[in-house]
Each structure stands twice: as C-alpha cells, then as structure tokens.
Design an enzyme around this catalytic site. Structure first.
Site, mmCIF file in Angstrom:
data_model
loop_
_atom_site.group_PDB
_atom_site.id
_atom_site.type_symbol
_atom_site.label_atom_id
_atom_site.label_comp_id
_atom_site.label_asym_id
_atom_site.label_seq_id
_atom_site.Cartn_x
_atom_site.Cartn_y
_atom_site.Cartn_z
ATOM 1 N N ASP A 1 -0.911 4.245 0.475
ATOM 2 C CA ASP A 1 -0.439 5.644 1.820
ATOM 3 C C ASP A 1 -0.434 5.298 2.798
ATOM 4 O O ASP A 1 0.614 4.121 3.805
ATOM 5 C CB ASP A 1 -3.012 5.187 1.944
ATOM 6 C CG ASP A 1 -3.018 4.103 2.131
ATOM 7 O OD1 ASP A 1 -2.779 3.048 1.648
ATOM 8 O OD2 ASP A 1 -4.154 4.294 3.622
ATOM 9 N N HIS B 1 0.826 -1.317 0.348
ATOM 10 C CA HIS B 1 0.321 0.215 0.276
ATOM 11 C C HIS B 1 1.041 1.043 -0.171
ATOM 12 O O HIS B 1 2.191 1.614 1.033
ATOM 13 C CB HIS B 1 -1.086 -0.336 0.981
ATOM 14 C CG HIS B 1 -0.397 0.205 2.602
ATOM 15 N ND1 HIS B 1 -0.306 1.570 2.966
ATOM 16 C CD2 HIS B 1 -0.147 -0.866 3.480
ATOM 17 C CE1 HIS B 1 -0.156 0.966 4.691
ATOM 18 N NE2 HIS B 1 0.941 -0.176 4.548
ATOM 19 N N THR C 1 -11.784 27.749 26.081
ATOM 20 C CA THR C 1 -12.582 27.481 27.086
ATOM 21 C C THR C 1 -14.026 27.538 26.344
ATOM 22 O O THR C 1 -15.120 27.653 26.625
ATOM 23 C CB THR C 1 -12.368 28.614 28.321
ATOM 24 O OG1 THR C 1 -13.361 29.758 27.298
ATOM 25 C CG2 THR C 1 -11.293 28.433 28.996
ATOM 26 N N ASP D 1 4.326 -6.271 4.286
ATOM 27 C CA ASP D 1 3.940 -5.380 5.706
ATOM 28 C C ASP D 1 3.283 -4.566 6.843
ATOM 29 O O ASP D 1 2.772 -5.111 7.499
ATOM 30 C CB ASP D 1 2.158 -5.239 4.775
ATOM 31 C CG ASP D 1 1.198 -3.561 5.801
ATOM 32 O OD1 ASP D 1 1.938 -2.809 5.644
ATOM 33 O OD2 ASP D 1 0.743 -3.548 5.266
ATOM 34 N N GLU E 1 -5.114 1.529 2.750
ATOM 35 C CA GLU E 1 -4.644 0.043 3.933
ATOM 36 C C GLU E 1 -5.198 1.253 4.645
ATOM 37 O O GLU E 1 -5.578 -0.266 6.166
ATOM 38 C CB GLU E 1 -3.210 -0.549 3.059
ATOM 39 C CG GLU E 1 -3.029 -1.819 4.521
ATOM 40 C CD GLU E 1 -3.215 -0.926 5.526
ATOM 41 O OE1 GLU E 1 -4.055 -2.457 6.002
ATOM 42 O OE2 GLU E 1 -2.293 -0.164 5.965
ATOM 43 N N GLU E 2 -4.644 2.324 4.695
ATOM 44 C CA GLU E 2 -4.607 2.721 6.490
ATOM 45 C C GLU E 2 -5.983 3.375 7.090
ATOM 46 O O GLU E 2 -5.929 4.174 7.996
ATOM 47 C CB GLU E 2 -3.566 3.946 6.422
ATOM 48 C CG GLU E 2 -2.201 3.956 6.292
ATOM 49 C CD GLU E 2 -1.609 2.500 7.313
ATOM 50 O OE1 GLU E 2 -2.587 2.063 8.589
ATOM 51 O OE2 GLU E 2 -0.715 2.293 7.362
ATOM 52 N N ARG F 1 -8.997 -5.178 18.100
ATOM 53 C CA ARG F 1 -8.312 -6.484 17.365
ATOM 54 C C ARG F 1 -9.010 -7.332 17.325
ATOM 55 O O ARG F 1 -9.211 -8.595 18.751
ATOM 56 C CB ARG F 1 -7.154 -6.128 17.566
ATOM 57 C CG ARG F 1 -6.807 -5.160 17.678
ATOM 58 C CD ARG F 1 -6.143 -4.894 16.002
ATOM 59 N NE ARG F 1 -5.544 -3.328 15.473
ATOM 60 C CZ ARG F 1 -5.081 -2.631 14.571
ATOM 61 N NH1 ARG F 1 -5.259 -3.723 13.401
ATOM 62 N NH2 ARG F 1 -4.508 -1.765 14.374
ATOM 63 N N HIS G 1 -19.696 28.606 24.665
ATOM 64 C CA HIS G 1 -19.037 29.383 25.838
ATOM 65 C C HIS G 1 -19.116 28.719 27.136
ATOM 66 O O HIS G 1 -20.149 28.756 27.588
ATOM 67 C CB HIS G 1 -18.979 30.789 25.874
ATOM 68 C CG HIS G 1 -18.708 31.763 26.698
ATOM 69 N ND1 HIS G 1 -17.832 31.375 28.105
ATOM 70 C CD2 HIS G 1 -17.448 32.896 26.422
ATOM 71 C CE1 HIS G 1 -16.937 32.195 28.067
ATOM 72 N NE2 HIS G 1 -16.858 32.958 27.468
#
Length: 485
Positions: free
Chosen positions: A108, A106, A339, A204, A175-176, A352, A237
């Site tokens: 990328d 890959h 802020t 890879d 791929e990433e 995973r 805010h």
C-alpha cells in the site's frame, strides 16, 4: 567486476544489470495501481495490487502462496463492511539444510494527487535516465524495495546461481494505515507458516543522507490521534451564523495549538519525563556518523531546520519524541473561497515515541491534555480525543549475525563500511516480528534520505534500485554462510 569478487556474485550482479529494464517495468506496473490504504474508495485497488504481486510470485516459482484475510476494518470507518487488504504469504525453497529468511514489505502507499505539486502523474512511473531517477508514488516506499526481493530471485534463476536460503514473504497492504490486523496474524502464524524462520529482513527505510549506505538498528514508534469537535447539526452560512454560534473549527485550532510549539517542543505535561536519559556511551555513537545540515536541507528542499549541529539533528530525529500536526478533516480545503462554517471537524496528529515511553500512559496524557484544553474554552460544542493506531519503538543488536552479513554485503556492493543508525520513522510490526518469532530483525534500506517518501515527487535513484537488489542478494549469501542464527 573485480577478480577478487567470488564468481557467484559476478554472475549475479551481471544478470541484475542485464535485467534492469525488466525490473523497472515491474515497478512501473505496480506503481500504476493506486493502492492507497487510507482511502476507503480505493480499497479495490489495494486488493488489485495484491493480486498483481501474486502473479509475479507465481511466475517466479514461489509456492504455498496464500492471500491471508484479516477480516473487517475496525472503526472509525465509513463502511462497516470494509475488508482489510490480504497479507501475501509465500515460499521460495524448502530445504531443511538452509536457513530461512522472512522478508517483509508493504504494497500500500500514501495518497497522492497531481494538484499536490507533483511534476508528473503520481501513479505513472517516470523513468528519468538522464537524472538517474524513478519517480512515482511508492517508488521508494515501499513498492521499489518490495519488488527488489522478487528481482533477487529472478536474477538467481536466470544466472544459474543456487539460492542460498529458504525465503518467505510477508507483504501487507495496510502499513500506511497502522498495519491493522497484521500483529494478530504474525502471532497466529508464529508456530505455523513462520515456524522455521531464522531471521527477518525489512527494506522499508532509507539512508540517513544521500551518499553513504546505512544499516538501521532502531526505530521510533508512532501513536496517531484525532480530536473531533462538533457543534451544529449541519454546515452553516457564515454570513447568517458567524459571530453568534460557537464554531467547531475555531475550537479545534485552539486545542491543537496547545500540543506543540514552533520549536518542536511537545507541550503535553509528562511526556518528556518518560524519555530514557542520554548516556555518554550513547552520545559518542553520533560522533562518526556521516551527515550534515546541508543534507537535511536538501532532503527537505528548504532551509527550515530547527537545529544546526549534526548531533542535535540526529538526536531529535532518532532518540527524542516529536509531535506533528497532519491535517483537518471536515474543513473546506478546495481551491477558491467557500464561506461555510463546518459543523464537525477532526484534527489529526501523531507522536513519534522512543525508549522508555509507555504507549498506554502516553494515550492517557494526550487525551487528558486535549480534554483540559477544550474545557478551558467554555465552549458548548462537544470534543472527543482518541487514539487511532499505535506502533512500538524498536531497538536491535547492530553486531549480530544478520547485521554482520549485511555489513559485508555493503562493503562488497558499495565499497564502504555502512553507518549504523537509528531512524525517526516507524514500522509498527518490527517489534512484533522480533518478539513473536523470537528472532532478530534487520532493516536493510534501499533508498536515500532525500527520496521524498510520503511527499510530492517521491523518487528512487536507479543506482540505488539496482545496487539495492545486489545488496539484498549478497546479504542472503553472507547470512547463509554465517555460523550464528
């Protein structure tokens, strides 16, 4: 070289050594292109890198070079007309008497900024001859290894050694970001461009540690999720609205804190029950693998390991699932103080996966868990949990013809028997290649375990780069000589 080494390898390896400056220069040119697939604004750079590689292929004599379009990038995406980067298909040789090997890589890369903590500009390759390093984003993941296959071809051409196989390239640019569109392309070309492929080789991944080469026969999968919590119509805010409205960021932190504890234990009910039980035969595979806690600490640059025993470290890296929190989109993250109460925040995390986890079932468990965790807050804000992309785990036979050839090549180049390992990282299309092309896949790593892929100061040892090119070449020759497919 030793007299025991066949003449063809002497010639090849000598030529690889001679061409080292030119090989490094190609890597430098490629690294200089910030091909970050996850950044929509950098998509033109990803495409630019694809065209750079096409120029390299053309100069080496590759034929039938095609930039395969993959269509529009699916949601979530800011630009609904964003084109996916093309996949680069090409051929080197078309001899029906030779085996055909498809090599995948890959082009990328992960995002990288000097202010992240890099010692140098991440998209300017640093060649440190004193330390023996190539440093830059993509050096080891995956620009260096990808160009390695091109250098193998050049070394053969200039050394006058016949190329042993027909070579097909499949280089992608997403791929990433989950290899979007590639699975469909492989299925479409299984009986087309890839019809005669005998084997697939991917470089890879990395050595387990820093001293001994490995061959990888298993990978964890990866399911990537995001949780979106939104409330006010615009950022507010904190001095005016703090304490009187439900803040999305507070809700998000609470929801994400229910996913995993500080010891790495996944807190989502039902996940552990899906994991294949450990057998005694499998447990024994870990006994002789060369790895230590010191190597883990060196690779992470810290003493923050959750485990101290080699076996525990490897099992939790390879055969058990893990959940990691990756970031928050929409919240203030710059220097100084601001802020503001963000109106919408998106938490990102991944799991995973390992055998025998079912991806669709996991999605259900994750989304249900996030919805229940948010419901307990009794917040008036809105919450949505969703899968962004997934990739299956993969297991292969470490004793087939490909792995046997790669083992012989490792002994030739490094003088040692490689460790046979699984890996914690994910390469989503590995299973797709295996299933769609009905062939074996080999993971043949070039880099070391401390290369820092996805991290700051990513590097590739120059010795690994040069020896990796030699290893790729020798593997192709030994596989060509094997009687098995």
């Amino acid at each position: 070289m030793s007299a025991q080494i066949p003449t063809k390898f002497e010639q090849l390896f000598k030529k690889v050594d001679e061409l080292k400056p030119q090989f490094i220069d190609v890597v430098a040119q490629a690294v200089a292109i910030p091909a970050v697939s996850s950044d929509e604004t950098l998509r033109p750079q990803v495409v630019k890198k694809a065209h750079f590689l096409v120029q390299q292929l053309e100069s080496l004599g590759f034929t039938d070079i095609q930039l395969k379009p993959l269509g529009l990038q699916p949601p979530p995406v800011s630009n609904p007309n964003l084109e996916l980067p093309p996949v680069i298909l090409s051929r080197y040789g078309n001899d029906p008497q030779k085996k055909t090997v498809l090599v995948y890589g890959h082009y990328d890369v992960q995002p990288a900024f000097k202010e992240d903590g890099w010692d140098s500009e991440p998209f300017e390759l640093v060649v440190d001859e004193e330390k023996g390093l190539l440093k830059g984003r993509g050096a080891t993941d995956d620009t260096g290894p990808l160009t390695g296959w091109l250098h193998v071809v050049r070394a053969h051409k200039e050394a006058g050694v016949e190329f042993p196989v027909n070579l097909i390239t499949c280089f992608e640019g997403m791929e990433e970001s989950g290899s979007l569109g590639l699975e469909e392309l492989i299925a479409k070309e299984a009986n087309g461009y890839f019809k005669d492929v005998d084997a697939v080789c991917i470089s890879d991944n990395y050595w387990l540690g820093t001293k001994k080469p490995v061959l990888t026969y298993g990978l964890r999968g990866c399911n990537y999720y995001q949780v979106t919590i939104e409330g006010p119509q615009a950022d507010l805010h904190s001095g005016v609205f703090g304490g009187i409205i439900a803040e999305p960021m507070i809700d998000l932190v609470k929801v994400m804190s229910t996913l995993v504890d500080s010891d790495g234990k996944i807190l989502i009910k039902g996940v552990d029950e899906m994991v294949a039980p450990m057998t005694e035969k499998e447990r024994k595979l870990y006994d002789n693998i060369d790895f230590s806690l010191d190597e883990l600490n060196k690779a992470s640059g810290s003493n923050t390991a959750l485990y101290t025993k080699k076996e525990d470290i490897l099992m939790h890296r390879w055969r058990y699932p893990s959940l990691s929190l990756h970031g928050v989109e929409g919240a203030f993250s710059g220097q100084g103080a601001k802020t503001v109460i963000p109106a919408k925040v998106i938490g990102k995390f991944s799991i995973r996966t390992v055998p025998d986890m079912d991806s669709a079932k996991l999605d259900e468990l994750v989304i249900e868990h996030c919805e229940k965790a948010f419901a307990k807050l009794n917040s008036p804000n809105k919450c949505k949990a969703e899968l962004i992309h997934d990739g299956a785990y993969w297991i292969s036979d470490p004793h087939n013809a490909q792995f046997t050839a790669a083992s012989k090549a490792t002994r030739l180049v490094y003088g040692v028997e490689p460790d046979l390992t699984r890996e914690g990282g994910s390469i989503p299309i590995t299973v797709t290649f295996q299933d769609q092309l009905k062939t074996s896949v080999l993971l043949l790593p070039m880099g070391r375990g401390d290369d820092g892929a996805h991290s700051i100061n990513e590097k590739l040892d120059i010795s690994n780069f040069i020896n990796g090119i030699k290893l790729m070449a020798a593997y192709l020759h030994y596989y060509a000589e094997s009687k098995e497919i």
